[in-house]
Design a protein around this motif. Structure first.
Motif, PDB file in Angstrom:
ATOM      1  N   ALA A 173       0.836  -1.208   0.000  1.00  0.00           N
ATOM      2  CA  ALA A 173       0.000   0.000   0.000  1.00  0.00           C
ATOM      3  C   ALA A 173       0.867   1.254   0.000  1.00  0.00           C
ATOM      4  N   ALA A 174       1.953   1.242   0.791  1.00  0.00           N
ATOM      5  CA  ALA A 174       2.869   2.385   0.802  1.00  0.00           C
ATOM      6  C   ALA A 174       3.500   2.584  -0.570  1.00  0.00           C
ATOM      7  N   ALA A 175       3.857   1.485  -1.231  1.00  0.00           N
ATOM      8  CA  ALA A 175       4.386   1.583  -2.597  1.00  0.00           C
ATOM      9  C   ALA A 175       3.338   2.173  -3.532  1.00  0.00           C
ATOM     10  N   GLY A 176       2.069   1.806  -3.306  1.00  0.00           N
ATOM     11  CA  GLY A 176       1.001   2.363  -4.127  1.00  0.00           C
ATOM     12  C   GLY A 176       0.829   3.856  -3.924  1.00  0.00           C
ATOM     13  N   ILE A 177       0.922   4.308  -2.683  1.00  0.00           N
ATOM     14  CA  ILE A 177       0.802   5.746  -2.419  1.00  0.00           C
ATOM     15  C   ILE A 177       1.975   6.503  -3.046  1.00  0.00           C
ATOM     16  N   ALA A 178       3.176   5.950  -2.918  1.00  0.00           N
ATOM     17  CA  ALA A 178       4.342   6.590  -3.538  1.00  0.00           C
ATOM     18  C   ALA A 178       4.163   6.666  -5.046  1.00  0.00           C
ATOM     19  N   SER A 179       3.667   5.585  -5.637  1.00  0.00           N
ATOM     20  CA  SER A 179       3.462   5.564  -7.092  1.00  0.00           C
ATOM     21  C   SER A 179       2.373   6.544  -7.499  1.00  0.00           C
ATOM     22  N   GLY A 180       1.285   6.578  -6.713  1.00  0.00           N
ATOM     23  CA  GLY A 180       0.209   7.521  -7.019  1.00  0.00           C
ATOM     24  C   GLY A 180       0.661   8.964  -6.899  1.00  0.00           C
ATOM     25  N   ALA A 181       1.514   9.245  -5.916  1.00  0.00           N
ATOM     26  CA  ALA A 181       2.010  10.615  -5.749  1.00  0.00           C
ATOM     27  C   ALA A 181       2.900  11.023  -6.921  1.00  0.00           C
ATOM     28  N   ILE A 182       3.746  10.102  -7.383  1.00  0.00           N
ATOM     29  CA  ILE A 182       4.579  10.401  -8.548  1.00  0.00           C
ATOM     30  C   ILE A 182       3.696  10.675  -9.766  1.00  0.00           C
ATOM     31  N   ALA A 183       2.701   9.813  -9.964  1.00  0.00           N
ATOM     32  CA  ALA A 183       1.795   9.988 -11.098  1.00  0.00           C
ATOM     33  C   ALA A 183       1.010  11.293 -10.978  1.00  0.00           C
ATOM     34  N   ALA A 184       0.556  11.617  -9.765  1.00  0.00           N
ATOM     35  CA  ALA A 184      -0.205  12.847  -9.562  1.00  0.00           C
ATOM     36  C   ALA A 184       0.651  14.081  -9.824  1.00  0.00           C
ATOM     37  N   ALA A 185       1.930  14.017  -9.475  1.00  0.00           N
ATOM     38  CA  ALA A 185       2.812  15.153  -9.735  1.00  0.00           C
ATOM     39  C   ALA A 185       2.954  15.407 -11.232  1.00  0.00           C
ATOM     40  N   SER A 195      -8.164  23.841  -8.281  1.00  0.00           N
ATOM     41  CA  SER A 195      -8.776  24.059  -6.979  1.00  0.00           C
ATOM     42  C   SER A 195      -8.181  23.116  -5.929  1.00  0.00           C
ATOM     43  N   PRO A 196      -7.760  23.615  -4.770  1.00  0.00           N
ATOM     44  CA  PRO A 196      -7.324  22.725  -3.686  1.00  0.00           C
ATOM     45  C   PRO A 196      -8.386  21.715  -3.293  1.00  0.00           C
ATOM     46  N   LEU A 197      -9.655  22.104  -3.374  1.00  0.00           N
ATOM     47  CA  LEU A 197     -10.731  21.176  -3.060  1.00  0.00           C
ATOM     48  C   LEU A 197     -10.766  20.031  -4.072  1.00  0.00           C
ATOM     49  N   PHE A 198     -10.561  20.347  -5.334  1.00  0.00           N
ATOM     50  CA  PHE A 198     -10.498  19.321  -6.380  1.00  0.00           C
ATOM     51  C   PHE A 198      -9.313  18.391  -6.130  1.00  0.00           C
ATOM     52  N   VAL A 199      -8.157  18.965  -5.849  1.00  0.00           N
ATOM     53  CA  VAL A 199      -6.954  18.170  -5.607  1.00  0.00           C
ATOM     54  C   VAL A 199      -7.152  17.261  -4.402  1.00  0.00           C
ATOM     55  N   ALA A 200      -7.689  17.812  -3.316  1.00  0.00           N
ATOM     56  CA  ALA A 200      -7.873  17.025  -2.099  1.00  0.00           C
ATOM     57  C   ALA A 200      -8.841  15.873  -2.323  1.00  0.00           C
ATOM     58  N   THR A 201      -9.793  16.044  -3.208  1.00  0.00           N
ATOM     59  CA  THR A 201     -10.810  15.008  -3.434  1.00  0.00           C
ATOM     60  C   THR A 201     -10.364  13.987  -4.466  1.00  0.00           C
ATOM     61  N   TRP A 202     -10.122  14.432  -5.686  1.00  0.00           N
ATOM     62  CA  TRP A 202      -9.923  13.498  -6.787  1.00  0.00           C
ATOM     63  C   TRP A 202      -8.507  12.950  -6.847  1.00  0.00           C
ATOM     64  N   TYR A 203      -7.513  13.759  -6.548  1.00  0.00           N
ATOM     65  CA  TYR A 203      -6.151  13.235  -6.500  1.00  0.00           C
ATOM     66  C   TYR A 203      -6.043  12.195  -5.387  1.00  0.00           C
ATOM     67  N   THR A 204      -6.696  12.468  -4.254  1.00  0.00           N
ATOM     68  CA  THR A 204      -6.653  11.521  -3.143  1.00  0.00           C
ATOM     69  C   THR A 204      -7.351  10.219  -3.511  1.00  0.00           C
ATOM     70  N   LEU A 205      -8.520  10.312  -4.127  1.00  0.00           N
ATOM     71  CA  LEU A 205      -9.243   9.099  -4.523  1.00  0.00           C
ATOM     72  C   LEU A 205      -8.444   8.285  -5.532  1.00  0.00           C
ATOM     73  N   ALA A 206      -7.845   8.953  -6.502  1.00  0.00           N
ATOM     74  CA  ALA A 206      -7.039   8.239  -7.498  1.00  0.00           C
ATOM     75  C   ALA A 206      -5.847   7.548  -6.844  1.00  0.00           C
ATOM     76  N   THR A 207      -5.202   8.230  -5.904  1.00  0.00           N
ATOM     77  CA  THR A 207      -4.065   7.629  -5.197  1.00  0.00           C
ATOM     78  C   THR A 207      -4.515   6.463  -4.335  1.00  0.00           C
ATOM     79  N   CYS A 208      -5.700   6.547  -3.753  1.00  0.00           N
ATOM     80  CA  CYS A 208      -6.233   5.435  -2.954  1.00  0.00           C
ATOM     81  C   CYS A 208      -6.463   4.201  -3.825  1.00  0.00           C
TER      82      CYS A 208
END
Length: 222
Positions: A173-185, A195-208
């Motif tokens: 799961a930690a590897a997945g979060i690291a990978s999702g963060a790289i992809a999100a960047a 929008s920070p609200l957009f980032v907090a919602t959809w980027y977080t869901l995609a990383t999850c």
């Protein structure tokens, strides 16, 4: 019967030798895993970049948009998150290794994200909150971040197999979060929703989503 000097000293000496040998093996194992993880990070970023430029490209106005606080905010969240999770992977891959400052950095990133969302909600009238939340690109965000993260996740799972994670599912799961963060960047340079609200919602869901895939991969392969 009297014990000879050699017999009396052999026990402590042997214990000390074993301790030195164990410490030496641990140091070699730590340096070995650090090199493996560094190579994995290099390949992960390279693969993510290739997939990003094949599937999507940076937004046309990125040079101008990057001067705004809202666009910079996306990178202030995603890049430190990737760094913190890679730092945690280095510790997770070695049994009994202290987590170091990385959980504190994660807490700071979470606090910064909450402050950004709170500031936006305070500045925008309530009738505009839904527009900021949904944006125009949510479905693409949920699609492309996991797609870009597949390569990095594979690299990190392969690297963790060379280590000794004590909790395979959580390590994955930690590897997945690291990978999702790289992809999100990477994806942040394309996404027109700042929008920070957009980032907090959809980027977080995609990383999850990537974290869930990583958890399953960790349980299966680590």
């Amino acid at each position: 019967m009297m014990m000879s000097d050699n017999d009396s000293s052999s026990g402590p000496a042997t214990g000390t030798d074993r301790l030195i040998e164990m410490l030496s093996k641990d140091a070699r194992g730590r340096r070995r895993f650090e090199k493996i993880l560094l190579r994995a990070v290099t390949f992960a970023v390279g693969i993510a970049a290739i997939v990003f430029f094949v599937l999507v490209q940076p937004r046309p106005d990125l040079e101008l948009a990057a001067r705004t606080a809202r666009v910079l905010f996306k990178f202030i969240i995603t890049v430190p998150l990737a760094i913190a999770m890679i730092g945690l992977l280095d510790r997770i891959g070695r049994p009994a290794a202290p987590l170091g400052p990385w959980p504190w950095l994660l807490g700071g990133i979470g606090a910064m994200l909450a402050v950004g969302v709170g500031a936006e909600l305070a500045l925008l009238p309530p009738e505009e909150w839904a527009t900021s939340l949904i944006g125009t690109n949510a479905r693409y965000c949920m699609l492309f971040i996991p797609l870009i993260a597949i390569g990095p996740l594979f690299c990190f799972i392969v690297a963790l197999r060379q280590g000794m994670p004590t909790h395979p599912g959580l390590a994955g799961a930690a590897a997945g979060i690291a990978s999702g963060a790289i992809a999100a960047a990477f994806y942040a340079s394309h996404c027109p929703d700042d929008s920070p609200l957009f980032v907090a919602t959809w980027y977080t869901l995609a990383t999850c989503i990537v974290a869930a895939c990583g958890y399953a991969a960790g349980r299966r392969f680590l």
